[in-house]
Enzyme design. Structure first.
Site, mmCIF file in Angstrom:
data_model
loop_
_atom_site.group_PDB
_atom_site.id
_atom_site.type_symbol
_atom_site.label_atom_id
_atom_site.label_comp_id
_atom_site.label_asym_id
_atom_site.label_seq_id
_atom_site.Cartn_x
_atom_site.Cartn_y
_atom_site.Cartn_z
ATOM 1 N N SER A 274 -14.180 -38.113 -2.110
ATOM 2 C CA SER A 274 -14.632 -37.869 -3.473
ATOM 3 C C SER A 274 -15.400 -36.556 -3.605
ATOM 4 O O SER A 274 -15.536 -36.025 -4.697
ATOM 5 C CB SER A 274 -15.525 -39.030 -3.942
ATOM 6 O OG SER A 274 -14.779 -40.237 -3.987
ATOM 7 N N ILE B 201 -1.784 -38.567 0.984
ATOM 8 C CA ILE B 201 -1.256 -37.899 -0.206
ATOM 9 C C ILE B 201 -0.079 -38.694 -0.765
ATOM 10 O O ILE B 201 0.944 -38.870 -0.093
ATOM 11 C CB ILE B 201 -0.806 -36.461 0.119
ATOM 12 C CG1 ILE B 201 -1.974 -35.672 0.726
ATOM 13 C CG2 ILE B 201 -0.260 -35.777 -1.125
ATOM 14 C CD1 ILE B 201 -3.211 -35.609 -0.122
ATOM 15 N N SER B 202 -0.224 -39.162 -1.996
ATOM 16 C CA SER B 202 0.884 -39.862 -2.674
ATOM 17 C C SER B 202 2.018 -38.871 -2.908
ATOM 18 O O SER B 202 1.793 -37.752 -3.386
ATOM 19 C CB SER B 202 0.407 -40.435 -4.005
ATOM 20 O OG SER B 202 -0.564 -41.440 -3.812
ATOM 21 N N GLU C 103 -8.492 -42.068 -7.224
ATOM 22 C CA GLU C 103 -8.985 -41.206 -8.311
ATOM 23 C C GLU C 103 -10.496 -41.319 -8.520
ATOM 24 O O GLU C 103 -11.001 -41.388 -9.635
ATOM 25 C CB GLU C 103 -8.231 -41.506 -9.612
ATOM 26 C CG GLU C 103 -6.741 -41.237 -9.493
ATOM 27 C CD GLU C 103 -5.994 -41.453 -10.790
ATOM 28 O OE1 GLU C 103 -6.638 -41.521 -11.847
ATOM 29 O OE2 GLU C 103 -4.759 -41.551 -10.754
ATOM 30 N N GLY C 104 -11.193 -41.353 -7.401
ATOM 31 C CA GLY C 104 -12.642 -41.488 -7.432
ATOM 32 C C GLY C 104 -13.054 -42.902 -7.094
ATOM 33 O O GLY C 104 -12.779 -43.828 -7.862
ATOM 34 N N ASN D 124 -15.010 -46.242 -6.846
ATOM 35 C CA ASN D 124 -15.846 -46.824 -7.899
ATOM 36 C C ASN D 124 -17.335 -46.650 -7.634
ATOM 37 O O ASN D 124 -18.125 -46.518 -8.571
ATOM 38 C CB ASN D 124 -15.513 -48.307 -8.084
ATOM 39 C CG ASN D 124 -14.188 -48.512 -8.790
ATOM 40 O OD1 ASN D 124 -13.482 -47.558 -9.098
ATOM 41 N ND2 ASN D 124 -13.841 -49.761 -9.051
#
Length: 604
Positions: A173, A200-201, A412-413, A415
């Site tokens: 992050s 990596i997607s 995506e970060g 929680n």
């Protein structure tokens, strides 16, 4: 009080508001700001709704009748047929501008499609998001015209696949701590990229990648060099780009996730996205832009799991009664309904506001991401609990949804980080407002109005009387008590933030125990406001579901208010602060012992 029904029913987009109109940030000053949430936002015109409706049936039909998500999970690979169908439907170019061959869907349209994909196979959702929500999003947001013309047409059609390469072994992050480097070549025409990225997607299948690396730069004509993160467009065909084998994952197993290695990759200087040294800004904007869609995706998962749960509870007989007749089961199913209503209300409020031109949506998008990902995990757990042994078996697929959903609390970060992001953004906003008040105190005569309003607000807090006028004006009469309850919690919240700022000042950044509770209260308050707005609109529009939505809203608001009070109390009371100190001590002692620091019961 009569409700302003014209305001409730209006679907006209509002003017772009400054961050001072943000509902989520407003609560940090104890203020109720209704502009962005009331009436419940609806940014799609009839044509936009018709466009997305045309995509729903073929997508649902394909995933229901053809795509075998369970087999893909076992194969750990997406079939080419599924990708081809997505390409044929234009689903890989939904976020690309029309002039470059994309569909240029609005965020809310994309959210609706994401909901459908999520309800069948989260691996497909991850593949699509990795490609367009973050993969080529940097080119859309920050690319120059030459870059857009060169790359977007083939990416929009899916002829080429994109990936977003940020995470490294030493940087998750914290994007500023990446170690990949890009150094300007002697010819001045290329950057030489070295480093590696992990998890990596689309990493093993991507043709075009948005890659972040540290670039040495000199500032202010100084001879000293410093490192600054910069974003690049990297093609696999540049050479020197290799991928590791697909990762063996707990969930989303059929999505491609690999490490990506860069060995002396020559990148043309014209492939810098934005400006040199502004890569952190590029990365954060991409993630903020892409984060909103997760809420809608999670509503799809929750809907599917609710359907499975209800079907089982209505048909399964235990001890002579159907499961649905037992109150313990009813409570879990009711909580699923409440959870879905909150997640859906927040997700579509955020996407619609983005479509309406609201610029300050970062905190609200983070709220949606945290709320939705944790809700999907909880619902999947309760679903499996009710299905019992059947839920634990692969055939039912509930266990696959649970495994898939777990990563969304990290994606995506993480929680934990987003909670700090939510709280610190709000506290920073409140701090600026407190500075304005301090300035007003220095010139009390010319700023009498400001001081009077603050004095009135504090007086009402002291006597426990909240000023609920603003929410009452935009709330259906049937929910007026809920409006008063929310306003009271917001004023209590503002008073708590004020105490925390006075006590900790700038050191609040190190008080994660407190920040976590503040973030939790923020999430609940925003969720309450979103469902209040949505239910009010359902009532004023005479929707056939209005009574049920009123019940959902009033029940959820009652529960949320209790949690807000608890979190606010834990943020400031001595008993809680002493417990936080104990947490730190326990963690230190356990860590020093590299495990439990107690004596075994048998002493051996």
């Amino acid at each position: 009080m009569a409700i302003n029904r014209l305001r409730l029913l209006s679907d006209q987009p509002i003017a772009i508001h400054h961050m001072d109109s943000s509902f989520a940030l407003g609560v940090y000053c104890g203020n109720v700001k209704t502009q962005q949430l009331f009436p419940y936002p609806d940014a799609l015109d009839d044509e936009s709704k018709d466009t997305v409706k045309l995509m729903i049936d073929p997508l649902e039909k394909y995933f229901r009748e053809v795509h075998d998500a369970s087999q893909c999970d076992l194969d750990e690979k997406l079939p080419k047929k599924s990708i081809e169908v997505l390409k044929e439907l234009g689903a890989l170019g939904m976020q690309a501008p029309q002039e470059y061959g994309g569909m240029q869907l609005k965020r809310t349209q994309y959210a609706r499609i994401s909901e459908i994909i999520g309800s069948f196979d989260l691996s497909i959702a991850v593949f699509m998001a990795g490609h367009q929500a973050i993969g080529y999003k940097g080119i859309v947001l920050f690319g120059n015209e030459q870059q857009k013309q060169k790359y977007l047409p083939s990416l929009a059609t899916g002829d080429k696949i994109a990936a977003f390469c940020l995470t490294e072994p030493s940087a998750g992050s914290d994007a500023n701590s990446i170690r990949s480097t890009a150094v300007l070549d002697d010819d001045g025409k290329h950057y030489i990229l070295n480093g590696n990225k992990i998890w990596i997607s689309n990493g093993g299948i991507a043709d075009v990648m948005t890659v972040f690396a540290q670039v040495p730069i000199k500032k202010n004509d100084s001879d000293k060099e410093s490192q600054a993160v910069t974003a690049f467009i990297v093609e696999r065909d540049f050479g020197g780009v290799t991928s590791g084998p697909p990762e063996k994952k707990m969930g989303i197993r059929s999505s491609n996730t690999t490490a990506v290695y860069f060995d002396d990759v020559k990148i043309p200087v014209e492939n810098v996205i934005g400006k040199v040294g502004e890569g952190f800004k590029v990365a954060m904007n991409i993630l903020n832009e892409g984060r909103y869609a997760m809420g809608a995706t999670m509503t799809g998962i929750i809907r599917t799991l609710m359907t499975k749960t209800i079907e089982h509870a209505k048909n399964r007989v235990q001890f002579g009664r159907h499961l649905i007749e037992y109150q313990s089961i009813q409570e879990k199913i009711a909580q699923m309904g409440l959870t879905h209503y909150a997640v859906e209300s927040v997700a579509y409020a955020v996407s619609n506001n983005m479509d309406r031109g609201i610029k300050e949506f970062q905190v609200e998008a983070a709220i949606s991401k945290v709320l939705s990902s944790e809700s999907a995990w909880k619902v999947s757990d309760d679903c499996i609990q009710i299905l019992a042994g059947m839920g634990f078996m692969r055939e039912n697929q509930a266990e696959r949804f649970m495994r898939d959903a777990r990563v969304c609390r990290i994606f995506e970060g993480a929680n934990d980080v987003l909670r700090q992001f939510i709280a610190l953004n709000g506290i920073q906003y409140a701090g600026k407002n407190m500075k304005e008040l301090q300035k007003a105190l220095q010139q009390p005569i010319s700023n009498f109005g400001t001081l009077w309003n603050q004095g009135v607000k504090r007086s009402k807090r002291l006597i426990g009387k909240a000023d609920s006028q603003e929410l009452l004006e935009v709330t259906a009469p049937e929910l007026s008590d809920c409006a008063k309850m929310i306003t009271q919690r917001i004023e209590e919240f503002g008073a708590t933030i004020e105490k925390i700022l006075i006590q900790h000042g700038r050191n609040i950044v190190d008080q994660q125990f407190i920040l976590t509770r503040i973030a939790n209260a923020t999430i609940d308050i925003y969720s309450m406001a979103a469902v209040l707005s949505r239910a009010s609109k359902a009532i004023s529009s005479n929707l056939p579901t209005a009574d049920h939505e009123r019940l959902l809203a009033s029940t959820l608001i009652d529960e949320c208010c209790e949690r807000v009070e608890q979190n606010l109390a834990e943020a400031i009371t001595k008993k809680s602060l002493d417990r936080f100190t104990a947490y730190s001590s326990i963690a230190k002692e356990v860590s020093e012992n590299e495990g439990m620091a107690t004596t075994r019961p048998l002493r051996f």
